[in-house]
Structure formats: C-alpha cells, structure tokens
Design an enzyme around this catalytic site. Structure first.
Site, mmCIF file in Angstrom:
data_model
loop_
_atom_site.group_PDB
_atom_site.id
_atom_site.type_symbol
_atom_site.label_atom_id
_atom_site.label_comp_id
_atom_site.label_asym_id
_atom_site.label_seq_id
_atom_site.Cartn_x
_atom_site.Cartn_y
_atom_site.Cartn_z
ATOM 1 N N LYS B 76 4.317 -3.478 -10.377
ATOM 2 C CA LYS B 76 3.225 -3.747 -10.234
ATOM 3 C C LYS B 76 2.796 -3.862 -11.544
ATOM 4 C CE LYS B 76 -1.534 -2.286 -7.636
ATOM 5 N NZ LYS B 76 -1.905 -1.378 -6.987
ATOM 6 N N SER B 151 -4.823 -3.697 -3.035
ATOM 7 C CA SER B 151 -4.441 -4.422 -5.297
ATOM 8 C C SER B 151 -2.817 -4.172 -5.629
ATOM 9 C CB SER B 151 -5.057 -3.358 -6.100
ATOM 10 O OG SER B 151 -4.326 -2.323 -5.539
ATOM 11 N N SER B 175 -3.516 0.414 -1.008
ATOM 12 C CA SER B 175 -3.177 -0.519 -1.783
ATOM 13 C C SER B 175 -1.471 -0.523 -1.938
ATOM 14 C CB SER B 175 -3.615 -0.172 -3.117
ATOM 15 O OG SER B 175 -5.057 -0.464 -3.624
#
Lengths: 94, 483
Positions: B76, B151, B175
């Site tokens: 990420k 997210s 997330s």
C-alpha cells in the site's frame, strides 16, 4: 441539529487551511450532521470512567542514548521544495 | 502462472517449475493486461523488482532459502520503500521519495520478497471506498462499477485480480478488513503493537496497524511470521514473543468457543450478508467449535468515538505537511502563513480537510473535554466490553460490513453514511484487538461477503488457525472474479 456552533473560519485558521467560500458552506453543513451523530455520546455516563489514550499498558519506553548512523547524510535536505546548501528556504518571516 | 498463493509459488520456485524472474514477468504481464480496468496500482517498481527477482534466482540456484524468496508482493502506498515514491495517494506527497525503508519493508526484503509496486488507497488512508485517491479510483474486480472498499482498496483489488501474490495494507478503522471482504480475499489486522509502524505514514497513531492481504489464511500466517515482532524503532511496538503462526494453523479447533455479539446482527444488515454469515457460523459449529451469544453493549457509540479520536490524532499528525521539509509547496505565497495555508489547501483533498478540521475542532480550547476527553472515556467503555466478552469466548464472529461492495459514487456526497458503513470494523481498532476478514459466500448478484473473526490481544494465532481450518472445509476463498 447539534447544539454546538461550528465556527469553520476559526477552525480552518487553527488547522492552517485556507478554504474556499464554497468549501466553507459545504463543510459547515456536513459538520452539523456529523456533530449531531457524535452528540449521542452525551447519553453515556462517563463520570467515573478513566480515559484511554492507548490500548496497551505502555510506560515510558527508554533506551540507552547511543549515537548511531541510522539515516544517510545528504538524503534529506534535497527532499525540500526549496533549499540552499545547508538550510531550508521559506518566505521572509521578519 | 500468476494464480498461485504464496505457499504454492514457494513450492513451484523450489521445484524449479519456474524461476523468480519468470514469475515476476507473469505477474507484470497480468498487471499490463488487467490494471487498465482495475487501476489497483499507483506506480510499479519494475527495476527494483527485477533486481530482487534476479537475486532470488541466484540464491535459489545456490540452494539457499528464505520465507518469501522470489515471491511478488505489493505494498500500500503509505509504506516507505527506500528510493521509491510514497504518495499516500495525495497531491501533497505526489513526488515524495522515501529516503529509508519501513521496518516491514526491510523484513520483507530480508525474507527474499520481490516488491513489485505501490497500490492505490484513499488519501492518507481516510476513506472506505478508494474514491478519495488523488490519482484515480480503483474498481472492484468483481464488478467494475463498484468500489473495492477502502482504504486499502488497491491492495485488495490487486490480490483479487491476481495482480500480485499478496499485499500489505494498513488498518486504522477497518481499512484492511473491509476491502478484503469487498474483494473476496483474506485480510488480517494484527493486535495494535504487533507489527512495527516505523516507516508507515501516520494517520491515527493509536489505531494504525500494518497487516497482510492474501488469498488464504495460510499465506497471512506466512507474512505475519515475517513482518511481526518487536522493533526498537517504534516505541509503541510490543515487546512480546512472536509465535510461529504457520505452526499453529493445523491445531485442532474442536472446543474453541466463538462468541456471537448480538449487537452486530441488528437492523440494517443486508439479507444476503446475514444469510451467509449465519451459514458460516453453522459451518464453524459443524467443525466442532462451540458458539455462545455475547454482548458488546457500547457498539452503537463506536463510530462517534472513533471519528473524534482518529480525527484528533490525524489533525496533529498531518500538521507536518507544511511545505517546508518535503512534499508539495504552493507557488502562491508571499509570506509564511500564506505558504502554510495555500500549500495545505491545494495539497489535501476534501476528505482529509474534513477530518483535519473535525480533529482540530475536538481538540480546540473549550471543546476538548466535551469531545476529545469524552471520546477517550467512551473508548474505555468499548474496550471493557471486549474484556467482558472474552471472558466467555476465545474469539468472536460477525459480519465485516452491513452490505457487500456499494456502487461507485453511491456514498461520496454523504460522509456520515460513509463513516457509518464502518460500524462493524471500528471497535477492534478502538480496543486494539486483532481481527480478520475471510470470504464466506456471495450475494445474489455475485459479490463477495466477508466474515469477521475478532480475537483477544496478541492471539492472532487462534484467528489464523480457525480461518485456515474454515478454508480447509469450504471453498469460498477459491472463487475468483473474471476480468
């Protein structure tokens, strides 16, 4: 509607954000709804409840104060949007 | 060749069925084929990955081994990898190049992983849909008109679309777990303090945790063995022993007690989600686990508590983006104050501004006690709910989200509705406990549904054990989207 008035101009200044007029109107309206939801916490009796700032029972974490070369020299200053040989540059302060 | 799990790829590499370079080429070919549609990545690190794959092949040829030798993994884009960009999907960090490795990246490198690219996310990890990225919106591989969740939606979509073997995400309020559920993969948020946050760009420091997003629970255990454990560079990382998570996978699960928190099965729960989660509970019972109803009475206050505390921490953490030391600086500034305010106005997206403002407000003079302190006390009550519930059970199961993946744009104009969709994941972050998402079925329109397993502090091993045995019994985790 939440009982608290949200002075968006003052808060934006504290947060160092310059909002457009359109943003101010939209965000202020959204905050009314969000704060109304948050106000449900007032239903909770927290008179004798200790606050939790951290979930683990951490005390101060100390280590020996040893000098180590962790970061490479010369890698950090060039990341700045404006810099000179050995310092950061910002608009005139005084 | 791009289909295998970490565990399968490791066998294939050791058997010389293919080389690490061939595996990497196959994964990049897959990315080149499908990522135009899915848009899971912000940027790829082809040169670095190629060097790592070549180095892995040399080691494999020399008979050496390491836990992830030659395995392509995505990160990420809020996890720092030296000499590559870490953007946090934000304009303000668009061109920021990390001068050092995050501890997890260092550990992945030492374990022989091939780091192929940085995945898309909501800006600074603030969002539940990936629609808050400065760059582009990632699509759900199961239905390109729907969100992948957030997210860590880029990581979730990349794993589901076979654009990597596995990925790392981060979880502040759900997330990792919510995008894992929306994309039909496995995701684990470890106990707060289990994985070092050094080199993870901070959103809310008392909640953030890095964790694995994988195709199976077994792969999650492999990754946890590598990334977990104490780190002197993170003073909040817990100095507790790290068990061998892969060794615990085959433990007998008979007699393990699962709590069913009644507050997680109320009104507003989508019928398909309820049906599949109940079916999963029956499967767990048929595997010999015992069920008991438990109560987490303060659940309804979790979203309000979380948004006070996480926004407060975010407003402090994000004050560092001032246009001085790194990142974007506005060109329109004659004085220092204008430089700060214009830089932040131009550099941050709307959701980030919304949370900075809310956080600044709850910390401001006159409101601190009524909001921030009240939130911290509510957090205590929520934490105590879990302590009480875990006296009656070893782990808890629930839905991950009230409904499967929603349509792109559906909740974009209503931040409160977006926040409320995190109701089932947020409490684990408030209490600091580990929690994971595993696929447990599909909705009538073929969207994946996730089952949440929540464990006691530092008991990831039981979660992974039960998840692995569930995946041994069922085939939900073997379903793949067609792209």
């Amino acid at each position: 509607m939440s009982s608290v008035s949200f002075d968006i101009e003052k808060i934006a200044l504290l947060a160092r954000l310059k909002l457009t007029e359109e943003e101010q109107i939209r965000l202020a309206r959204q905050f009314e709804g969000i704060l109304e939801h948050i106000d449900q916490l007032n239903q909770l009796d927290t008179e004798n409840v200790e606050p939790t700032s951290h979930v683990l029972p951490l005390q101060n974490v100390f280590r020996e104060d040893e000098v180590k070369q962790i970061f490479e020299d010369g890698k950090y200053l060039p990341l700045a949007p404006r810099q000179d040989k050995d310092h950061y540059e910002v608009p005139q302060i005084i | 060749m791009h289909q295998p799990t970490i565990t399968q790829a490791r066998h294939h590499l050791l058997e010389k069925k293919y080389s690490a370079v061939e595996l990497l080429d196959a994964v990049y070919k897959r990315i080149d084929t499908v990522d135009g549609k899915v848009q899971a990545y912000i940027h790829l690190t082809r040169d670095i990955a190629r060097q790592q794959a070549e180095a892995a092949d040399k080691k494999l040829a020399a008979g050496e081994d390491a836990p992830l030798l030659g395995v392509p993994i995505a990160l990420k884009d809020l996890i720092c990898m030296k000499d590559t960009r870490t953007t946090c999907a934000s304009h303000i960090l668009e061109n920021f190049v990390s001068p050092y490795d995050a501890t997890v990246v260092q550990r992945l490198k030492e374990a022989g992983a091939v780091l192929i690219g940085k995945t898309n996310m909501d800006e600074f990890a603030m969002g539940s849909s990936n629609e808050n990225s400065w760059f582009h919106v990632t699509k759900n591989p199961w239905d390109l008109n729907r969100v992948p969740g957030g997210s860590s939606g880029g990581s979730g979509a990349a794993v589901a679309a076979n654009e990597c073997m596995a990925a790392l995400g981060s979880d502040t309020g759900g997330s990792i777990r919510q995008p894992a559920a929306f994309c039909g993969i496995t995701g684990l948020k470890p106990t707060y303090g289990r994985v070092s946050r050094f080199g993870l760009v901070a959103f809310a420091s008392s909640f953030d945790q890095i964790g694995p997003m994988t195709k199976t629970a077994e792969d999650a255990a492999v990754l946890m063995n590598v990334i977990g454990g104490h780190d002197p560079m993170d003073s909040t990382s817990a100095n507790v022993p790290l068990p061998d998570f892969t060794a615990a996978l085959s433990n007998d699960v008979k007699g393990i007690k699962i709590g069913i928190p009644r507050e997680y099965f109320g009104k507003g729960l989508n019928a398909d989600v309820e049906k599949e989660v109940q079916a999963a509970i029956q499967t767990l019972e048929s595997m010999g686990l015992q069920t008991v109803e438990v109560s987490l009475p303060h659940t309804e206050y979790a979203v309000a508590t979380y948004y006070i505390l996480a926004c407060a921490e975010a407003s402090a953490n994000l004050s560092r983006y001032d246009g001085v030391k790194y990142g974007y600086r506005s060109q329109h500034a004659d004085n220092l104050m204008d430089m700060y305010t214009n830089t932040r106005e131009e550099g941050f997206g709307e959701e980030v501004k919304r949370r900075i403002l809310l956080g600044t407000f709850v910390l401001s003079s006159g409101y601190y006690d009524a909001y921030y302190l009240k939130g911290q006390k509510a957090r205590t009550l929520i934490k105590q709910d879990f302590e009480e519930a875990f006296k009656q059970c070893d782990l808890m199961v629930s839905p991950i989200a009230p409904a499967p993946a929603f349509q792109l744009g559906e909740k974009l104009d209503d931040p409160l509705q977006m926040y409320l969709s995190d109701i089932f994941t947020i409490s684990a972050n408030l209490a600091g406990i580990p929690a994971m998402s595993i696929p447990c079925g599909q909705s009538q329109d073929n969207l994946p549904i996730g089952l949440q397993l929540m464990g006691n502090h530092f008991d990831e091993a039981t979660l992974l054990n039960v998840a692995h045995q569930y995946q041994h019994t069922t085939e939900h985790h073997l379903q793949h989207p067609t792209i």
